[in-house]
Design a protein around this motif. Structure first.
Motif, PDB file in Angstrom:
ATOM      1  N   ILE A  66       0.841  -1.193   0.000  1.00 34.41           N
ATOM      2  CA  ILE A  66       0.000   0.000   0.000  1.00 34.41           C
ATOM      3  C   ILE A  66       0.877   1.245   0.000  1.00 34.41           C
ATOM      4  CG2 ILE A  66      -1.732   1.313   1.294  1.00 34.41           C
ATOM      5  CD1 ILE A  66      -2.859  -1.294   2.316  1.00 34.41           C
ATOM      6  N   GLY A  67       0.574   2.191  -0.889  1.00 36.54           N
ATOM      7  CA  GLY A  67       1.246   3.484  -0.929  1.00 36.54           C
ATOM      8  C   GLY A  67       0.295   4.568  -0.462  1.00 36.54           C
ATOM      9  N   ASP A 107      -3.869  10.430  -0.504  1.00 35.38           N
ATOM     10  CA  ASP A 107      -4.116   9.495  -1.596  1.00 35.38           C
ATOM     11  C   ASP A 107      -3.592   8.113  -1.220  1.00 35.38           C
ATOM     12  OD1 ASP A 107      -4.968  11.785  -2.959  1.00 35.38           O
ATOM     13  OD2 ASP A 107      -2.951  12.136  -3.735  1.00 35.38           O
ATOM     14  N   VAL A 108      -4.367   7.083  -1.582  1.00 30.10           N
ATOM     15  CA  VAL A 108      -4.015   5.710  -1.213  1.00 30.10           C
ATOM     16  C   VAL A 108      -4.128   4.816  -2.446  1.00 30.10           C
ATOM     17  CG1 VAL A 108      -4.403   3.829   0.431  1.00 30.10           C
ATOM     18  CG2 VAL A 108      -5.050   6.175   1.050  1.00 30.10           C
ATOM     19  N   VAL A 109      -3.096   3.998  -2.675  1.00 29.93           N
ATOM     20  CA  VAL A 109      -3.106   3.012  -3.760  1.00 29.93           C
ATOM     21  C   VAL A 109      -2.624   1.680  -3.187  1.00 29.93           C
ATOM     22  CG1 VAL A 109      -2.142   2.333  -5.984  1.00 29.93           C
ATOM     23  CG2 VAL A 109      -2.697   4.720  -5.562  1.00 29.93           C
ATOM     24  N   ALA A 110      -3.322   0.608  -3.513  1.00 32.25           N
ATOM     25  CA  ALA A 110      -2.934  -0.731  -3.070  1.00 32.25           C
ATOM     26  C   ALA A 110      -2.605  -1.589  -4.276  1.00 32.25           C
ATOM     27  CB  ALA A 110      -4.049  -1.383  -2.257  1.00 32.25           C
ATOM     28  N   ASP A 115      -3.286  -8.208   8.211  1.00 37.50           N
ATOM     29  CA  ASP A 115      -2.516  -9.441   8.051  1.00 37.50           C
ATOM     30  C   ASP A 115      -2.150  -9.703   6.597  1.00 37.50           C
ATOM     31  OD1 ASP A 115      -2.528  -9.953  10.735  1.00 37.50           O
ATOM     32  OD2 ASP A 115      -4.255 -11.306  10.677  1.00 37.50           O
ATOM     33  N   ALA A 116      -2.928  -9.135   5.662  1.00 40.36           N
ATOM     34  CA  ALA A 116      -2.648  -9.340   4.237  1.00 40.36           C
ATOM     35  C   ALA A 116      -1.668  -8.316   3.683  1.00 40.36           C
ATOM     36  CB  ALA A 116      -3.950  -9.290   3.440  1.00 40.36           C
ATOM     37  N   VAL A 117      -1.294  -7.317   4.489  1.00 37.69           N
ATOM     38  CA  VAL A 117      -0.451  -6.223   4.012  1.00 37.69           C
ATOM     39  C   VAL A 117       1.018  -6.569   4.185  1.00 37.69           C
ATOM     40  CG1 VAL A 117       0.119  -3.784   4.275  1.00 37.69           C
ATOM     41  CG2 VAL A 117      -2.253  -4.547   4.548  1.00 37.69           C
ATOM     42  N   ALA A 118       1.753  -6.576   3.078  1.00 40.30           N
ATOM     43  CA  ALA A 118       3.186  -6.891   3.116  1.00 40.30           C
ATOM     44  C   ALA A 118       4.022  -5.686   3.508  1.00 40.30           C
ATOM     45  CB  ALA A 118       3.636  -7.428   1.755  1.00 40.30           C
ATOM     46  N   SER A 119       3.610  -4.483   3.084  1.00 38.64           N
ATOM     47  CA  SER A 119       4.350  -3.275   3.434  1.00 38.64           C
ATOM     48  C   SER A 119       3.480  -2.062   3.182  1.00 38.64           C
ATOM     49  CB  SER A 119       5.656  -3.165   2.629  1.00 38.64           C
ATOM     50  OG  SER A 119       5.380  -2.927   1.261  1.00 38.64           O
ATOM     51  N   VAL A 120       3.820  -0.977   3.857  1.00 43.43           N
ATOM     52  CA  VAL A 120       3.162   0.308   3.654  1.00 43.43           C
ATOM     53  C   VAL A 120       4.257   1.325   3.329  1.00 43.43           C
ATOM     54  CG1 VAL A 120       1.728   2.116   4.639  1.00 43.43           C
ATOM     55  CG2 VAL A 120       1.311  -0.276   5.268  1.00 43.43           C
ATOM     56  N   SER A 121       4.128   1.988   2.184  1.00 40.37           N
ATOM     57  CA  SER A 121       5.088   3.023   1.786  1.00 40.37           C
ATOM     58  C   SER A 121       4.405   4.381   1.877  1.00 40.37           C
ATOM     59  CB  SER A 121       5.590   2.783   0.362  1.00 40.37           C
ATOM     60  OG  SER A 121       6.303   1.571   0.279  1.00 40.37           O
ATOM     61  N   HIS A 122       5.135   5.349   2.395  1.00 41.60           N
ATOM     62  CA  HIS A 122       4.520   6.629   2.739  1.00 41.60           C
ATOM     63  C   HIS A 122       5.305   7.792   2.148  1.00 41.60           C
ATOM     64  CE1 HIS A 122       2.317   9.638   4.806  1.00 41.60           C
ATOM     65  NE2 HIS A 122       3.071   9.753   5.883  1.00 41.60           N
ATOM     66  N   GLY A 123       4.599   8.723   1.549  1.00 45.18           N
ATOM     67  CA  GLY A 123       5.184   9.987   1.130  1.00 45.18           C
ATOM     68  C   GLY A 123       4.647  11.077   2.030  1.00 45.18           C
TER      69      GLY A 123
END
Length: 751
Positions: free
Chosen positions: A8-9, A18-21, A61-69
């Motif tokens: 998820i970004g 703004d969110v994109v998966a 639990d399904a999220v591998a990583s979260v990237s944030h700007g």
């Protein structure tokens, strides 16, 4: 339990988050937006994440990583809110900040009209310590431990808890700085400390000092912000051991912000939090806390990288990116698919000599305020209404006319945003514009059109600043517009700039968040090694490159990349002897010897000629000088694949809409055949005013997800989608390419 497979970004802007998966298993991308929360940006981050998880019907639990700007550091510096800083430097150099570069900024030809800004640290908070290294790293005078103790206690007793340390030539030998750091950690354990040898091991004492002090200034706020996000992620994800360790490690760094910070353990099933850096990569949140200055252009860098990938996939590798948000517009240059980088950037009045995407930022966004100057002229920006209270039409207490209000009055945007989630008060906007128009002696529509005309020229000037001033011809480029407001003025920009055309990606409001999912993990390392080309010690240079490469390998291994995944990129900063600034060129792989050195020198001659129109190749009187050696470590990630999607029908929420490179969501209709006619995407019409001297015309509206490849929309028209609107003025036309991008050009130009 399903293995984590969703990345998820999340990009936090001044008005919207703004969110994109990206589902690594299916390749599907899902996008959404939510209003930002300036009073507590972490809340907007979590709200956006929760909204995305609900759309996906899954949990953390399904999220591998979260990237944030993030713009936390950027906004702090733009506001000039650096707090009370202390500065410790070498004996005899206490006035380095005051002397600076002894130059007057561009635009002030006569220095009598320029008022020198206050320095980042006042004279009474600058202290010196005896000891000296020379430029080779040899000790000239020993470190004065007793004086260091006095200085540490002096700052402690006065409650100065944020300190920057910059000793002369510490880039060559950091021993004295490290000893000062140890003294501070022992005598003043509450202090937040930045050492120049860790922040920027390059020569040029003023820039190194400023960069170190800026790093120290933003450290407390960035640490608290990331700790707050980590704590809320823990609550969102439950009491899983991995997330518990992730949060507590960040908290430890916030509670005890001393010189050294230890990388937190984010394993054990927890989704690691990555943060976008200014140089176009992502690093762990723990690394950002240890060097927060790396994020000063976090959000704009993500947008430039995402737009570059989208444009290159469409067959365009020479573009200008124009990221228009609620507060500002960010412009960058992309050549051969890569955004240009610089180490000569600044944020506000503070120079920051770190690698960053070469971005020009101006206060021209949807929330930019229209006002009347003392001379009676209409001005727009740079002040912004932001998200709170926002434009008049948000009906949240805003009292000033903004660019968004002008668009609404002219009918160029719908009476709601985000597919109906944010209703707009058209009457409030019209009343505000009417009051401003009365002060200017204009009709309401003429005033609103004037606001947009001024805003378009502001954006065009930023584009020229990053092209013409760098020796580039804007007519050789295609403009890529994105962001919530980035595409609203694209037709005027084509007329003003003379660009080849404009590309608008699907879901342009989410390109920055999308960019967060396309960037690799990146680790930048530098060492100053000044030497003339004819006098190079190739063995010593090879050893420096090996050392920097070792640092890059260690950083990538610490983030879980196997050795066979590591990619290293070597560059060097070169100049002609006697020049003040350098040009960066690539350095080949392998053992550094005469052949690689000569190849880099030839690349420098070429780059210098491209930048300045001349070079001294073959002139023995103008020798090449090597200055800085750089190694960048890259840990590759799986990027979303940009394929040819089928058009989607509009769903109720407007959130789950397709973007290039994904399969159509399960609610979407099958592909519609296209013969160049967009009638199947028509949704109605409304009256739109396209210019100051033109009357309103009944204008067809099109729902963009229903447009098919090959469709051509001729102006006047308005193309709408969730999160963005594209007005197509009379005399222009837009064609949908096979990846779903809109290509907008003047009538008569080949589409």
């Amino acid at each position: 339990m399903t293995a984590p497979h969703i990345r998820i970004g999340i990009d936090t802007g001044g008005t919207f988050t703004d969110v994109v998966a990206f589902d690594e298993t299916t390749g599907e991308l899902t996008v959404t937006k939510t209003p930002s929360t300036p009073a507590d940006p972490a809340q907007g981050f979590i709200t956006g994440l929760e909204k995305m998880l609900a759309l996906l019907g899954t949990g953390m639990d399904a999220v591998a990583s979260v990237s944030h700007g993030t713009t936390i550091a950027t906004n702090q510096l733009l506001e000039g809110d650096v707090g009370r800083l202390g500065f410790i430097t070498s004996e005899g150099f206490e006035f380095i900040l005051e002397i600076a570069r002894q130059s007057v900024p561009d635009g002030y030809g006569n220095s009598y009209f320029w008022v020198k800004p206050d320095r980042i640290v006042p004279p009474d908070l600058v202290k010196t310590v005896g000891g000296r290294m020379d430029h080779t790293g040899a000790e000239v005078r020993p470190f004065d431990e007793a004086q260091a103790l006095q200085v540490a206690r002096w700052f402690r007793n006065r409650g100065i808890d944020t300190l920057g340390v910059c000793f002369l030539h510490s880039y060559a030998n950091p021993e004295h700085e490290e000893r000062m750091g140890a003294v501070l950690a022992r005598e003043h354990p509450k202090a937040v400390i930045s050492l120049s040898s860790q922040v920027l091991p390059e020569y040029r004492e003023y820039e190194r000092s400023m960069t170190t002090l800026v790093d120290a200034a933003v450290k407390p706020r960035v640490s608290r912000y990331l700790a707050s996000i980590a704590e809320r992620l823990e609550r969102l994800g439950g009491e899983g051991g991995g997330r518990r360790r992730h949060r507590s490690a960040l908290s430890r760094q916030t509670e005890t912000p001393g010189q050294h910070t230890r990388a937190a353990d984010t394993g054990g099933g927890g989704a690691p939090l990555h943060v976008m850096t200014s140089s176009g990569g992502v690093v762990t949140a723990e690394q950002v806390i240890s060097q927060p200055i790396s994020t000063v252009l976090s959000g704009p860098a993500a947008g430039a990288v995402g737009a570059a990938m989208i444009a290159q996939n469409a067959g365009i590798d020479q573009v200008l990116t124009c990221d228009g948000g609620g507060t500002s517009t960010d412009v960058a240059v992309v050549v051969r698919g890569e955004p240009a980088l610089t180490t000569e950037g600044s944020v506000g009045i503070y120079p920051s000599k770190i690698p960053m995407v070469d971005v020009v930022t101006l206060g021209a966004g949807g929330g930019s305020v229209a006002w009347v100057s003392p001379e009676g002229a209409l001005k727009v920006g740079p002040r912004s209404a932001g998200a709170d209270p926002g434009p008049l039409c948000y009906a949240k207490g805003g009292g000033e006319v903004t660019v968004t209000d002008a668009h609404l009055v002219l009918g160029r945007i719908p009476p709601h945003l985000l597919g109906g989630e944010v209703p707009l008060d058209a009457e409030a906007a019209r009343a505000g514009v009417a009051d401003l128009a009365k002060r200017l002696g204009l009709a309401i529509e003429e005033c609103a059109a004037g606001i947009l005309e001024v805003s378009a020229w502001n954006q065009a000037n930023a584009v020229r600043q990053i092209t013409v001033k760098r020796g580039l011809d804007v007519r050789d480029f295609t403009l890529v517009t994105f962001g919530g407001s980035g595409s609203l003025l694209l037709c005027p920009l084509i007329e003003i700039l003379g660009v080849r055309g404009v590309l608008v990606p699907p879901n342009p409001g989410n390109v920055s968040a999308f960019g967060l999912l396309t960037v690799d993990v990146r680790s930048d390392h530098v060492r100053t090694a000044v030497a003339r080309h004819s006098e190079l010690d190739h063995g010593a240079m090879d050893a420096i490159f090996d050392g920097l490469g070792g640092q890059a390998h260690s950083a990538l291994s610490a983030q879980g990349f196997a050795p066979d995944q590591h990619r290293l990129s070597r560059t060097a900063d070169l100049r002609y002897y006697g020049q003040a600034f350098e040009v960066r060129v690539p350095v080949g792989d392998g053992r550094f010897g005469p052949e690689l050195a000569d190849a880099a020198a030839n690349a420098f001659h070429d780059a210098h000629h491209a930048l300045y129109g001349y070079d001294f190749r073959g002139d023995p009187r103008q020798e090449v000088e090597w200055v800085n050696l750089r190694v960048t470590g890259i840990g590759p990630i799986q990027r979303p694949e940009l394929t040819e999607p089928a058009p989607a029908r509009r769903d109720d929420s407007g959130s789950r809409v397709r973007r290039p490179g994904v399969s159509v969501c399960r609610d979407c209709a099958p592909a519609l055949p296209s013969h160049g006619s967009p009638g199947h995407a028509a949704t109605g019409s409304r009256v739109v005013v396209f210019g100051r001297s033109s009357a309103g015309v009944s204008t067809p509206l099109y729902w963009r997800p229903q447009l098919a490849p090959g469709d051509v929309v001729a102006g006047p028209a308005v193309i709408e989608e969730y999160g963005a609107t594209v007005p197509v003025h009379p005399g222009f036309a837009a064609r949908v390419d096979r990846f779903g991008n809109l290509l907008v050009k003047a009538e008569g130009a080949p589409l």
